[in-house]
Scaffold this active site. Sequence first.
Site, PDB file in Angstrom:
ATOM      1  N   SER A 114      -8.810  82.836  11.593  1.00  0.00           N
ATOM      2  CA  SER A 114      -8.220  83.401  12.838  1.00  0.00           C
ATOM      3  C   SER A 114      -9.098  83.089  14.094  1.00  0.00           C
ATOM      4  O   SER A 114      -8.765  82.910  15.219  1.00  0.00           O
ATOM      5  CB  SER A 114      -8.508  85.068  12.811  1.00  0.00           C
ATOM      6  OG  SER A 114      -7.569  85.321  11.773  1.00  0.00           O
ATOM      7  N   PHE A 139     -11.549 102.837  20.550  1.00  0.00           N
ATOM      8  CA  PHE A 139     -10.921 104.017  19.890  1.00  0.00           C
ATOM      9  C   PHE A 139     -11.506 104.096  18.480  1.00  0.00           C
ATOM     10  O   PHE A 139     -11.138 105.071  17.612  1.00  0.00           O
ATOM     11  CB  PHE A 139      -9.635 104.100  19.771  1.00  0.00           C
ATOM     12  CG  PHE A 139      -8.983 103.493  21.077  1.00  0.00           C
ATOM     13  CD1 PHE A 139      -8.904 104.795  22.032  1.00  0.00           C
ATOM     14  CD2 PHE A 139      -8.470 102.642  21.637  1.00  0.00           C
ATOM     15  CE1 PHE A 139      -8.509 104.606  23.364  1.00  0.00           C
ATOM     16  CE2 PHE A 139      -7.944 102.437  23.099  1.00  0.00           C
ATOM     17  CZ  PHE A 139      -7.850 103.447  23.743  1.00  0.00           C
ATOM     18  N   GLU A 169      -2.863  91.465  20.200  1.00  0.00           N
ATOM     19  CA  GLU A 169      -2.993  91.452  18.745  1.00  0.00           C
ATOM     20  C   GLU A 169      -2.382  92.444  17.874  1.00  0.00           C
ATOM     21  O   GLU A 169      -2.974  93.416  17.728  1.00  0.00           O
ATOM     22  CB  GLU A 169      -4.421  91.132  18.153  1.00  0.00           C
ATOM     23  CG  GLU A 169      -4.509  90.618  16.645  1.00  0.00           C
ATOM     24  CD  GLU A 169      -5.865  90.439  16.216  1.00  0.00           C
ATOM     25  OE1 GLU A 169      -5.699  89.810  15.006  1.00  0.00           O
ATOM     26  OE2 GLU A 169      -6.564  91.280  16.663  1.00  0.00           O
ATOM     27  N   HIS A 186      -1.805  82.511  11.518  1.00  0.00           N
ATOM     28  CA  HIS A 186      -1.790  81.734  10.389  1.00  0.00           C
ATOM     29  C   HIS A 186      -0.780  82.612   9.453  1.00  0.00           C
ATOM     30  O   HIS A 186      -0.646  83.748   9.626  1.00  0.00           O
ATOM     31  CB  HIS A 186      -3.055  81.345   9.615  1.00  0.00           C
ATOM     32  CG  HIS A 186      -3.645  82.757   9.712  1.00  0.00           C
ATOM     33  ND1 HIS A 186      -3.406  83.687   8.663  1.00  0.00           N
ATOM     34  CD2 HIS A 186      -4.864  83.250  10.518  1.00  0.00           C
ATOM     35  CE1 HIS A 186      -4.295  84.711   8.897  1.00  0.00           C
ATOM     36  NE2 HIS A 186      -5.107  84.547   9.808  1.00  0.00           N
TER      37      HIS A 186
HETATM   38 ZN   LIG Z   1      -7.467  86.966   7.655  1.00  0.00          ZN
END
Ligand SMILES: [Zn+2]
Length: 501
Positions: free
Chosen positions: A84, A260, A302, A350
């Site tokens: 990532s 959070f 995200e 990915h």
């Molecule tokens: Zn991963």
Amino acid sequence: MFVCLFVCLFATNQPINQPTNKNRAKNVIMFLGDGMGLPTVAATRVYRQQGINPAEKKNYLFWESFPNLGLARTYNVDHSTPDSAGTATAYLSGIKANLGTIGVTEYVQFKKCSNMTGNRVESIVHKSIKEGKSTGIVTTTRITHASPAGCYASTPCRDWEDRVPDDATDCTDIAQQLILDDRNKDIKVILGGGLKYFLPDSYSNSTPPKVNGTRKDGKNLIQSWESYQTNQSRSYKLVFNKQALATVDAKNTDYLLGLFNADHMSFDADRSTTDEPSLADMTSKAIEILKKNDKGYFLFVEGCGKIDHAHHNTNAYRALIDTLAFEKAIESAYNNTSPDDTLILVTADHSHVFSFGGYGLFEESVLGYASSVEPSLDGMPYLQMAYSNGPGYKVRRNLTGNNKDAMDKDFVQETAVWLAYETHGGEDVPVYASGPWSHLFRSTEEQNYVAHVMMYASCVGDYTTKEHCVATANNGAGQTHSFWAVSVIILSNFFYFLEKF
Ligand SMILES: [Zn+2]
Ligand SMILES: *[C@@H]1O[C@H](CO)[C@@H](O)[C@H](O)[C@H]1NC(C)=O
Ligand SMILES: *[C@@H]1O[C@H](CO)[C@@H](O)[C@H](O)[C@H]1NC(C)=O
Ligand SMILES: *[C@@H]1O[C@H](CO)[C@@H](O)[C@H](O)[C@H]1NC(C)=O
Ligand SMILES: *[C@@H]1O[C@H](CO)[C@@H](O)[C@H](O)[C@H]1NC(C)=O
Ligand SMILES: *[C@@H]1O[C@H](CO)[C@@H](O)[C@H](O)[C@H]1NC(C)=O
């Protein structure tokens, strides 16, 4: 002029009459489903269609109705299956990088801080700020995790979230970069988890937000953020739970920091027992704040960094539920923007070695058994979802009779190879696109192309002087646009003419 209301998405989705939208993208929202490869998309769609709640029984996920679609090749410079960090560098900064590195060129090796000078790169967040746009970052992972860090950090190691090794003198940790680096001080909205990395290890709080700080350098970055906002006389809010986020008055708040959870936020499947906001809650609040800027904004969301985590545990259930939470956030963003002036992308960094197949009967849950169309040769039933590697390895479990176990939210799918942590997959990922220049997604491209389309469409970075960027106040209308462009040309010629005489 053609005004595009909600239904227009579906109208323009008809390829025969589909117009191309060449407006300047005032706003760009990138939705990144971490690890959300096509098998995850398809399995979630089927799961939803079979859904317990009849109102949810649509046969498509919201973003699947976007008019344009391309594929992105995800590999890193040095690994054919990516992580990532290297992928975040590609889709946010526009260059491919090495596995594990963030915001640096390929000349920086993983964990090596020796060649940073001249090799740090800017992301679309930095480039958007330079053009006076508002920017925001939203995630359900730690805000210092690889994907969100791709928006603001440069580091040879994604794991240096709250500290760097002693000999890494040219590097600083990711949390510190977010709060203290000048280039990040104008980021307006920061929402996610990871509070512990912003607090000194002497800090402990046993009431919500429960957290023990981890920083060895004694820095309290939450305090630093707050005093900076005060010093700059900015209207800001610092929030730690769902209720506080809900009461943030967007009209009177320009800067928002919300963390959070001490660590990653919860899986959506477990969220009801916490006081964490949903991804949709965070996304809509972010848009409310960012949209106040006439120059527009870039927002990174995200969705489901947690899709990725569930897959790594080969726990398909939580991956699917998080994908549905991702969908809600996308739908609410779509509802609150116009495709005339807002480019929305939904993609993944990915894939995973997750597979979904086995001729399941449509009326039986995708979480359950494959059908008897292709019986197993060992006489034991098998499931529709499986992974080629990961923690679910048990020499073929004899899942007997009912599929009660497989329906359990903690069920761990079968895997062929035994690993502590399932791996990413190497295949291309889809890029679903709506809004200005979304038609640039139409084939298979390298993943760093994604960053360039976003920058091109929104006129930042190297693309500020493109034709569609000439008019400054885009109201989303192509015709108004060219009217202004023509006016600018006429006026500038007029002044040139005056000057001559
Ligand atoms: Zn991963
Ligand atoms: C360091 O980076 C430069 C580019 O800035 C590159 O030319 C050089 O090869 C790199 N050195 C190493 C050891 O990777
Ligand atoms: C913080 O540390 C104390 C002492 O080790 C521990 O009892 C407590 O559970 C920790 N709190 C959190 C939120 O991790
Ligand atoms: C406040 O900001 C000014 C410049 O804007 C700077 O000189 C000063 O050091 C800042 N004070 C603090 C306490 O950060
Ligand atoms: C988006 O708008 C549609 C149509 O008005 C509505 O049915 C839907 O509930 C909205 N979705 C969200 C998540 O706000
Ligand atoms: C699997 O379990 C079923 C039901 O208990 C049993 O009939 C069958 O023989 C078992 N198969 C194997 C290969 O152990």
